[in-house]
Design an enzyme around this catalytic site. Structure first.
Site, short mmCIF file in Angstrom:
data_model
loop_
_atom_site.label_atom_id
_atom_site.label_comp_id
_atom_site.label_asym_id
_atom_site.label_seq_id
_atom_site.Cartn_x
_atom_site.Cartn_y
_atom_site.Cartn_z
N ASP A 1 -2.00 -9.66 -4.06
CA ASP A 1 -0.94 -8.85 -4.68
C ASP A 1 0.41 -9.57 -4.58
O ASP A 1 1.38 -9.04 -4.05
CB ASP A 1 -0.86 -7.48 -4.02
N LEU B 1 12.58 2.34 4.20
CA LEU B 1 12.94 1.11 3.51
C LEU B 1 12.40 1.06 2.09
O LEU B 1 12.97 0.40 1.22
CB LEU B 1 12.41 -0.10 4.29
N GLY B 2 11.28 1.73 1.86
CA GLY B 2 10.69 1.71 0.54
C GLY B 2 9.32 2.35 0.56
O GLY B 2 8.76 2.68 1.61
N GLY C 1 1.70 2.75 0.70
CA GLY C 1 2.30 3.59 1.72
C GLY C 1 3.81 3.45 1.79
O GLY C 1 4.44 2.75 1.00
#
Length: 680
Positions: free
Chosen positions: A477, A355-356, A361
């Site tokens: 974040d 997915l990305g 990670g």
């Protein structure tokens, strides 16, 4: 006689009596539901044994079961008042884990059996985010809730509540009963898998609702668990349906109703016949028989020989799925996923399921075997074992966060130098991909209404993390790529707390900066200490990013002098010119609300104030966004923080930190000597 008793096992009595004068007593009793003819939808079903099963192992679904005929609650000549009624039922909640459950279920009186617009999970299949609290629902319910949802002011994750048109219970109490002999309160765990009985009575003369709960086969306690005033004549419609509503989620759970009795028109509901109630399915391993005791040594010997024969194959398989487990992880067992399940769910972490990938990670989409639940699996490299126990404890703790605008952290797995984190899968991906669309892409530009909806949702999630949960959780974040969109395009904040991984096992005298340039507050860069107000700063950058459709810092759009494009300064320039809405994403054209856009942009600047003490709290932010409080005007002397004063020194350290992090070296250089300046 045997045939008659078999019939009693399924359904003993169904009686409906109506007086000729336009309304009398209504009564029915089900000692099993085999031939009850209930009106069922969703996951609800009747098992071959005659049990009403409201939910099964299907993820994030709902189930409803109603008495097949509507009940006329208002009788002719009764002054339009809802008469007294009484009901009781035996139930059991069977969770996959003894100490963890999904949402519970409720007995309800509803004007309709069509609850198609209701949401599962925390809404128990009765309401949704819009209808919850609407007086037009005309719904009365008693909930048996096994998840604490702060947005509904739940008292705990094991309670009984009286609900009127809303899951914000008008009265609630921890599940349990008062001992008749000692008057002592006895706790009950709703997810104990044991059968329990609930009694509900409404007294029309006093408008009093009483609720009692006790283990099945035990007499009704003399003292009620809940006694509260509710005038149901203002709630229940003339004709309504009585039944049950349930919802399920990622934790596999089954809600059983074993027997049910109801009476309208005065008097207690008919007692249930415990001897004829259907039996719950066996839970746990079967008891060992004598024959098995004799045969076990023989079988064991054969198994050993077989194991020797196929040992090499098993060894290779074991190495493929080998996990890292330590003694301290026993207490976190229910939150741990088997590596084999995650491996199979992602087809061995195939690239096609990726997915990305980001700083923490790679993320893979998977479907868990068995439950067929869609999940997202994040693989995080972490070689150091020091501090891992504390981090896993934090993962489990954060996994208890329950809010509709947070991506749920379902659990973890450890294997060699990897930590695998399992999340709810968000089918529409990250906000970043919808917000920063290139001209050659097919994805449509995100409209203003959806952007504002996402902003309000993320603000609500942050408020829950900062102030409304039992602990303060700092995200560290916040940015568009960490906001994910569910199937209904609701914004959900993800990756909360993950940055803390790189704090564990390091030198406590070393200060780290974890986050993304453009979202880092000046005090965080200077001291390395994250606070709720540094989260507010990042949220301010996020507000500008969503409204303007541009990233906080754009290297590719440097000016002629080589200075990077800083979104906050650009928006501030528009504000000083008196045309702040000129900064709104040009791709929206005129398809946005100027007042709303101006509020979002000014609020973004307020959150980006260089001084933490001047920034609003997330509670104030949500009040400004929903219009319950006016946003103060920015002072004429307002300045933004120049992130690029001393940027070369900062970038060198930041790059060094990134390289060391990727190689597992946690000895990151201190950031405390970096200076920032503020300018107009």
């Amino acid at each position: 006689m045997a045939a008659k008793r078999s019939l009693l096992l399924l359904v003993v009595l169904v009686v409906v009596v109506e007086a000729a004068a336009g309304g009398g007593a209504v009564e029915f009793a089900y000692n099993g539901f085999g031939t009850a003819g209930l009106s069922l939808d969703g996951m609800a079903t009747v098992t071959p044994a005659g049990l009403l099963l409201l939910t099964n192992d299907t993820n994030m679904s709902k189930g409803h079961a109603f008495h097949r005929e509507p009940v006329r609650f208002r009788r002719a000549g009764a002054g339009g008042m809802v008469p007294s009624f009484s009901t009781t039922f035996v139930f059991a909640i069977v969770s996959e884990f003894l100490d963890l459950s999904t949402s519970g279920f409720a007995l309800l009186v509803s004007p309709t059996t069509d609850l198609a617009t209701a949401m599962p999970q925390q809404y128990l299949g009765m309401f949704n985010g819009t209808s919850n609290g609407d007086a037009r629902n005309h719904v009365f319910a008693v909930e048996l809730d096994t998840v604490r949802n702060p947005e509904f002011a739940d008292i705990n994750n094991n309670h009984v509540g009286v609900d009127v048109n809303s899951l914000n219970s008008s009265a609630a109490a921890p599940a349990g009963y008062f001992d008749d002999a000692t008057a002592a309160f006895r706790d009950l765990s709703l997810i104990s898998r044991d059968p329990m009985q609930l009694w509900l009575d409404y007294d029309a003369a006093t408008t009093e609702v009483t609720v009692a709960v006790a283990p099945a086969r035990q007499p009704r306690p003399q003292a009620p668990l809940i006694s509260t005033k509710v005038n149901l004549s203002t709630v229940i419609t003339d004709t309504a349906y009585v039944g049950f509503s349930s919802a399920s989620s990622i934790v596999l759970v089954k809600h059983y109703v074993v027997g049910w009795s109801f009476r309208l028109g005065g008097g207690a509901a008919q007692p249930l016949d415990y001897d004829t109630l259907p039996k719950l399915p066996r839970i746990g391993p079967r008891p060992r028989s004598k024959a098995l005791t004799v045969a076990l040594p023989i079988a064991t010997t054969a198994a050993v020989l077989a194991a020797v024969a196929i040992g090499f194959v098993l060894l290779r398989r074991r190495r493929r799925y080998a996990e890292l487990r330590e003694d301290w992880e026993v207490e976190f067992g229910p939150h741990r996923f088997a590596y084999k399940d995650l491996y199979d769910a992602t087809d061995g972490f195939e690239t096609k399921h990726l997915l990305g990938a980001g700083g923490f990670g790679r993320v893979y989409k998977g479907v868990l075997p068995g439950s067929r639940t869609e999940v997202a699996v994040k693989k995080v490299s972490h070689e150091s074992r020091q501090g891992m126990k504390e981090f896993v404890a934090e993962v489990v703790s954060i996994g208890r966060l329950r809010h509709r605008n947070l991506v749920r952290l379902l659990g973890y797995c450890r294997r060699k130098g990897e930590l695998l984190l399992v999340y709810d899968c968000m089918p529409n991906g990250s906000l970043d991909k919808h917000l920063h669309v290139h001209d050659d892409e097919d994805t449509p530009v995100l409209d203003w209404a959806r952007r504002l909806h996402v902003i309000r949702g993320v603000a609500a999630g942050l408020l829950y993390m900062h102030e409304d949960w039992e602990k303060v959780v700092i995200h560290r974040d916040i940015k568009a790529s960490n906001v994910l969109l569910d199937g209904e395009m609701n914004g959900r904040l993800g990756d909360f707390g993950l940055a803390r991984l790189y704090d564990h096992g390091s030198d406590p005298q070393t200060t780290h900066v974890v986050g993304t340039m453009g979202y880092l507050s000046p005090e965080l860069v200077r001291t390395g200490k994250a606070t709720t107000l540094s989260d507010v700063f990042a949220f301010g950058a996020f507000l500008l990013e969503v409204a303007c459709g541009r990233r906080p810092i754009e290297e590719e759009n440097a000016d002629a002098a080589g200075d990077r494009f800083v979104l906050a300064d650009w928006v501030l320039g528009h504000w000083r010119k008196g045309s702040i809405t000129g900064a709104v994403d040009a791709r929206l054209g005129s398809e946005y609300e100027p007042t709303e856009a101006g509020l979002v942009l000014r609020l973004g600047l307020a959150c980006l104030h260089p001084s933490p003490a001047v920034r609003p709290s997330m509670r104030q932010v949500t009040q400004y966004l929903d219009g319950s409080a006016p946003l103060p005007e920015l002072p004429a002397t307002y300045v933004t923080c120049d992130m690029f004063a001393g940027m070369e020194k900062y970038q060198a350290l930041f790059d060094s930190w990134s390289v060391r992090r990727s190689t597992g070296d946690m000895s990151i250089a201190t950031m405390s000597d970096i200076s920032l300046s503020c300018g107009r």
